[in-house]
Scaffold this active site. Structure first.
Site, PDB file in Angstrom:
ATOM      1  N   GLU A 194       0.804  -1.240   0.000  1.00 35.01           N
ATOM      2  CA  GLU A 194       0.000   0.000   0.000  1.00 35.01           C
ATOM      3  C   GLU A 194       0.826   1.275   0.000  1.00 35.01           C
ATOM      4  O   GLU A 194       0.441   2.267  -0.600  1.00 35.01           O
ATOM      5  CB  GLU A 194      -0.901   0.075   1.258  1.00 35.01           C
ATOM      6  CG  GLU A 194      -1.927  -1.006   1.371  1.00 35.01           C
ATOM      7  CD  GLU A 194      -1.472  -2.106   2.298  1.00 35.01           C
ATOM      8  OE1 GLU A 194      -2.303  -2.635   3.011  1.00 35.01           O
ATOM      9  OE2 GLU A 194      -0.260  -2.431   2.310  1.00 35.01           O
ATOM     10  N   ASP A 236      -1.848  -5.169   3.623  1.00 39.35           N
ATOM     11  CA  ASP A 236      -1.915  -5.513   5.053  1.00 39.35           C
ATOM     12  C   ASP A 236      -2.750  -6.774   5.298  1.00 39.35           C
ATOM     13  O   ASP A 236      -3.681  -7.075   4.555  1.00 39.35           O
ATOM     14  CB  ASP A 236      -2.517  -4.346   5.855  1.00 39.35           C
ATOM     15  CG  ASP A 236      -1.541  -3.177   5.983  1.00 39.35           C
ATOM     16  OD1 ASP A 236      -0.333  -3.383   5.754  1.00 39.35           O
ATOM     17  OD2 ASP A 236      -1.992  -2.065   6.316  1.00 39.35           O
ATOM     18  N   ASP A 291      -5.428  -8.000   6.680  1.00 38.42           N
ATOM     19  CA  ASP A 291      -6.771  -7.877   7.256  1.00 38.42           C
ATOM     20  C   ASP A 291      -7.787  -7.729   6.121  1.00 38.42           C
ATOM     21  O   ASP A 291      -7.428  -7.825   4.943  1.00 38.42           O
ATOM     22  CB  ASP A 291      -6.858  -6.701   8.248  1.00 38.42           C
ATOM     23  CG  ASP A 291      -6.474  -5.361   7.630  1.00 38.42           C
ATOM     24  OD1 ASP A 291      -6.406  -5.269   6.382  1.00 38.42           O
ATOM     25  OD2 ASP A 291      -6.235  -4.391   8.380  1.00 38.42           O
ATOM     26  N   GLU A 338      -9.458  -5.158   4.868  1.00 38.45           N
ATOM     27  CA  GLU A 338      -9.198  -4.066   3.919  1.00 38.45           C
ATOM     28  C   GLU A 338      -8.060  -4.438   2.988  1.00 38.45           C
ATOM     29  O   GLU A 338      -8.102  -4.192   1.778  1.00 38.45           O
ATOM     30  CB  GLU A 338      -8.868  -2.766   4.667  1.00 38.45           C
ATOM     31  CG  GLU A 338     -10.020  -2.155   5.433  1.00 38.45           C
ATOM     32  CD  GLU A 338     -11.222  -1.795   4.561  1.00 38.45           C
ATOM     33  OE1 GLU A 338     -11.032  -1.232   3.466  1.00 38.45           O
ATOM     34  OE2 GLU A 338     -12.355  -2.090   4.980  1.00 38.45           O
ATOM     35  N   TYR A 372       2.079  -5.843  13.234  1.00 35.24           N
ATOM     36  CA  TYR A 372       0.901  -5.183  12.645  1.00 35.24           C
ATOM     37  C   TYR A 372       0.002  -4.614  13.739  1.00 35.24           C
ATOM     38  O   TYR A 372      -0.285  -5.277  14.728  1.00 35.24           O
ATOM     39  CB  TYR A 372       0.137  -6.171  11.769  1.00 35.24           C
ATOM     40  CG  TYR A 372      -0.940  -5.512  10.947  1.00 35.24           C
ATOM     41  CD1 TYR A 372      -0.646  -4.411  10.151  1.00 35.24           C
ATOM     42  CD2 TYR A 372      -2.250  -5.973  10.975  1.00 35.24           C
ATOM     43  CE1 TYR A 372      -1.638  -3.787   9.393  1.00 35.24           C
ATOM     44  CE2 TYR A 372      -3.245  -5.365  10.202  1.00 35.24           C
ATOM     45  CZ  TYR A 372      -2.923  -4.267   9.430  1.00 35.24           C
ATOM     46  OH  TYR A 372      -3.897  -3.644   8.687  1.00 35.24           O
ATOM     47  N   ARG A 385      -3.194  -3.489  13.729  1.00 34.03           N
ATOM     48  CA  ARG A 385      -4.661  -3.679  13.797  1.00 34.03           C
ATOM     49  C   ARG A 385      -4.920  -5.136  14.153  1.00 34.03           C
ATOM     50  O   ARG A 385      -4.887  -6.007  13.288  1.00 34.03           O
ATOM     51  CB  ARG A 385      -5.327  -3.311  12.471  1.00 34.03           C
ATOM     52  CG  ARG A 385      -5.248  -1.831  12.169  1.00 34.03           C
ATOM     53  CD  ARG A 385      -6.074  -1.410  10.972  1.00 34.03           C
ATOM     54  NE  ARG A 385      -5.800  -0.011  10.658  1.00 34.03           N
ATOM     55  CZ  ARG A 385      -4.930   0.399   9.746  1.00 34.03           C
ATOM     56  NH1 ARG A 385      -4.239  -0.483   9.054  1.00 34.03           N
ATOM     57  NH2 ARG A 385      -4.731   1.683   9.527  1.00 34.03           N
ATOM     58  N   HIS A 445      -3.381 -13.224  13.738  1.00 33.81           N
ATOM     59  CA  HIS A 445      -2.511 -12.079  14.038  1.00 33.81           C
ATOM     60  C   HIS A 445      -1.855 -12.290  15.397  1.00 33.81           C
ATOM     61  O   HIS A 445      -2.292 -13.109  16.196  1.00 33.81           O
ATOM     62  CB  HIS A 445      -3.327 -10.790  14.095  1.00 33.81           C
ATOM     63  CG  HIS A 445      -3.862 -10.364  12.767  1.00 33.81           C
ATOM     64  ND1 HIS A 445      -4.769  -9.352  12.618  1.00 33.81           N
ATOM     65  CD2 HIS A 445      -3.616 -10.824  11.519  1.00 33.81           C
ATOM     66  CE1 HIS A 445      -5.067  -9.203  11.338  1.00 33.81           C
ATOM     67  NE2 HIS A 445      -4.377 -10.089  10.654  1.00 33.81           N
TER      68      HIS A 445
END
Length: 625
Positions: free
Chosen positions: A9, A87, A89, A91, A320, A322, A366
């Site tokens: 990203e 990432d 997740d 999104e 990470y 989140r 995670h």
């Protein structure tokens, strides 16, 4: 020329990953999402199984996006294989899906892979590239379901607000529930009726120093009530309700002999807390550092994606950010245990690594938020991080190290003192072993004087039956306090406890309700504005089910079930939409009949003497009579 294309990203992440992969890989950045639902039109066909129409985000909404997509397409055409490394997740998975649709060549078909890592370190990146995977369609479906839900609510409900109140207003599936919590707290405070109560304290001296204070605890068999005023006074309790009552107790107590009735000393352990999950990091950074949730996430993103460390180059400093899992990898546990033993000594190291249980429904793929290398102490990074980044890194590092240390041990002493029909009680706590507190202590939202006083209070050694000298008896007036307004930390905590929102959404919720001027911050606490209260009342009147805590929490659970492959995303949306459509019809009819809402003020019109109200037009708020 590089044989493989890797897409992430951000340029910072691209730089850090690039140095671990070598010359065969070209790493480029998509700069976040490249596609979204259209900016004009709904983009969702509710009649045909919620079929979606996505578009490449126009440059008016995301600067130079057309150029970014064109460059990625060209690079993909020239590459032998494409690795999508957004990432780990929902999104991130949706970004990878949209990249696969837009940039991966169909003819000739080229191999495309999904790679994920929870930390940007050489080991983690190489492991991910050794075992590349495919895009997880369930994760993509969960993100799409959330996006469509939010689009339906925003697109259908916001125009009703604009028609009824005026101006450019918006409703959101989760933000409106957060607003409701703030408004309802405001009303609790407005309705709150203070209760007066009194405490009585005796200052006493024993054979050994120091002099100490004991509070009136019992009168006969009844305990003096000093909390729980929302409940009736029980038969076993007595409320000292006014000055006259307190004065009578003082006068009677002054004529009594004070004698030690009971002394108990118990060893009390205080255990460390787990490494951070997203919500706990946001809360603690708010309490200890005064950071807004948005700022915490922005700084954490930088620490995760990579910071330049001189000759070492860009290095990802934390895992990470989140996550709702407290899990820590065995490798990291081994490293931190070695560090604790060497740095603080074997007395600080538990026999085995401490494993914490994640909350129900946590994504244990995670890890918790921790330093990627515990040997990188905050002090060693002082020349490379700015002050704000360093403070956040120190918080994460300390919490992680402390989570694997021994419990702190206290001696808690309680002295009960008889004086006629009264029993006074003194409590004190002495730290015997600091344990994890040598490194870190968790902050608190609403500190009480009593909590701090107990730890600080030093009590003399006394014996059962020992006579004590009375120095003074003092009454003190108190009033109960209304529930406190939410801070960012306590609002995140409440949202998390109620199952509303997820690690990735808390920052956006806070930002939205502030930017829309539905709430304002006064001395760090959320106050609902007149506009916010009006918007909330309209939404609750027309969509009570949609904008309530339990319904929103249930929708979050359904999104989790979609992610796990247990529920079809279109089925969840159909169930939601059938009820929503009926509520919408009713709301449209009611709001059409209602006069345009206006917000009363204390202002009086100079011309006609009528009370003035705030109305909303195309260009914002204005006063009218």
């Amino acid at each position: 020329m590089a044989k493989n294309l890797v897409v992430v990203e951000s340029p910072a992440k691209a730089k850090t990953i690039g140095k671990y992969l070598g010359a065969d890989y070209r790493v480029m950045a998509s700069l976040g999402h490249i596609k979204d639902l259209p900016s004009k039109g709904l983009g969702v066909d509710v009649e045909h199984d919620f079929a979606t129409t996505y578009e490449v985000i126009p440059d008016t909404k995301k600067r130079n996006n057309k150029k970014t997509v064109a460059e990625l397409k060209k690079a993909a055409k020239e590459a032998d294989a494409i690795y999508l490394a957004a990432d780990p997740d929902r999104e991130g998975e949706a970004i990878c899906q949209h990249l696969a649709e837009e940039i991966v060549p169909k003819r000739p078909k080229k191999p495309a892979f999904r790679v994920m890592f929870n930390e940007i370190t050489k080991r983690a990146v190489q492991e991910a590239f050794n075992e590349p995977k495919q895009i997880d369609v369930h994760l993509v479906d969960a993100q799409q379901a959330r996006r469509v839900l939010d689009r339906l609510v925003g697109y259908k409900v916001s125009p009703l607000l604009c028609k009824t109140i005026g101006g450019r207003l918006s409703a959101g599936r989760v933000q409106s529930v957060a607003l409701r919590m703030v408004v309802e707290r405001e009303r609790e405070i407005e309705k709150f009726v203070k209760t007066e109560y009194w405490t009585v304290a005796a200052n006493l001296t024993s054979k050994l120093p120091p002099a100490f204070e004991a509070r009136l605890w019992k009168i006969g068999e009844q305990t003096v009530k000093t909390s729980g005023f929302d409940q009736e006074v029980k038969k076993s309790e007595i409320l000292v309700a006014n000055e006259q009552q307190a004065s009578e107790i003082v006068a009677e107590a002054e004529g009594q002999s004070f004698k030690v009735a009971e002394v108990t000393t118990k060893e009390r352990k205080r255990n460390p807390v787990p490494s951070f999950i997203t919500s706990k990091l946001q809360q603690e950074a708010s309490r200890k550092l005064g950071y807004a949730v948005k700022k915490t996430m922005m700084l954490a993103q930088k620490l995760y994606e990579g910071i330049e460390l001189g000759a070492e180059g860009a290095v990802g400093l934390i895992t990470y950010m989140r996550t709702d899992s407290t899990r820590v990898s065995d490798t990291a546990l081994g490293e931190v245990r070695d560090f604790i033993g060497q740095q603080y000594g074997p007395q600080y190291l538990p026999e085995k690594a401490v494993h914490y249980r994640s909350k129900k429904g946590a994504q244990d793929a995670h890890e918790a938020i921790r330093p990627t290398d515990v040997r990188r102490t905050p002090e060693s990074l002082e020349g490379y991080l700015n002050n704000e980044e360093l403070k956040l890194y120190r918080l994460i590092w300390q919490r992680f190290v402390a989570s694997q240390m021994m419990a702190a041990i206290f001696d808690q002493t309680t002295i009960d003192i008889e004086a006629g029909r009264f029993v006074f009680r003194a409590t004190g706590s002495v730290q015997k072993f600091d344990g994890f507190l040598r490194v870190y202590e968790e902050g608190r939202d609403e500190k009480t004087d009593e909590d701090d006083a107990e730890v600080a209070r030093k009590l003399p050694l006394v014996e059962r039956g020992e006579a004590l000298k009375l120095n003074s008896v003092t009454p003190e007036q108190h009033f109960t306090e209304p529930p406190p307004r939410y801070t960012e930390a306590t609002l995140v905590k409440a949202l998390e406890e109620k199952g509303i929102g997820r690690p990735s959404t808390y920052a956006a919720i806070m930002t939205t309700i502030l930017d829309r001027e539905y709430v304002e911050k006064v001395e760090g606490r959320f106050h609902s504005t007149a506009l916010g209260t009006t918007v909330n009342d309209l939404l609750v009147a027309s969509f009570n089910d949609l904008f309530n805590e339990s319904y929103t929490a249930r929708m979050e659970e359904e999104l989790d079930e979609i992610e796990e492959g247990k529920l079809k995303w279109t089925s969840a949306l159909r169930e939601f939409y059938d009820k929503f459509a009926k509520d919408l019809e009713t709301a449209e009819a009611e709001m059409k009949a209602a006069k345009q809402q206006a917000i009363p003020t204390d202002e009086i019109c100079e011309k006609c003497g009528a009370g003035m109200v705030i109305k909303f037009g195309r260009f914002g708020q204005f006063l009218a009579c």
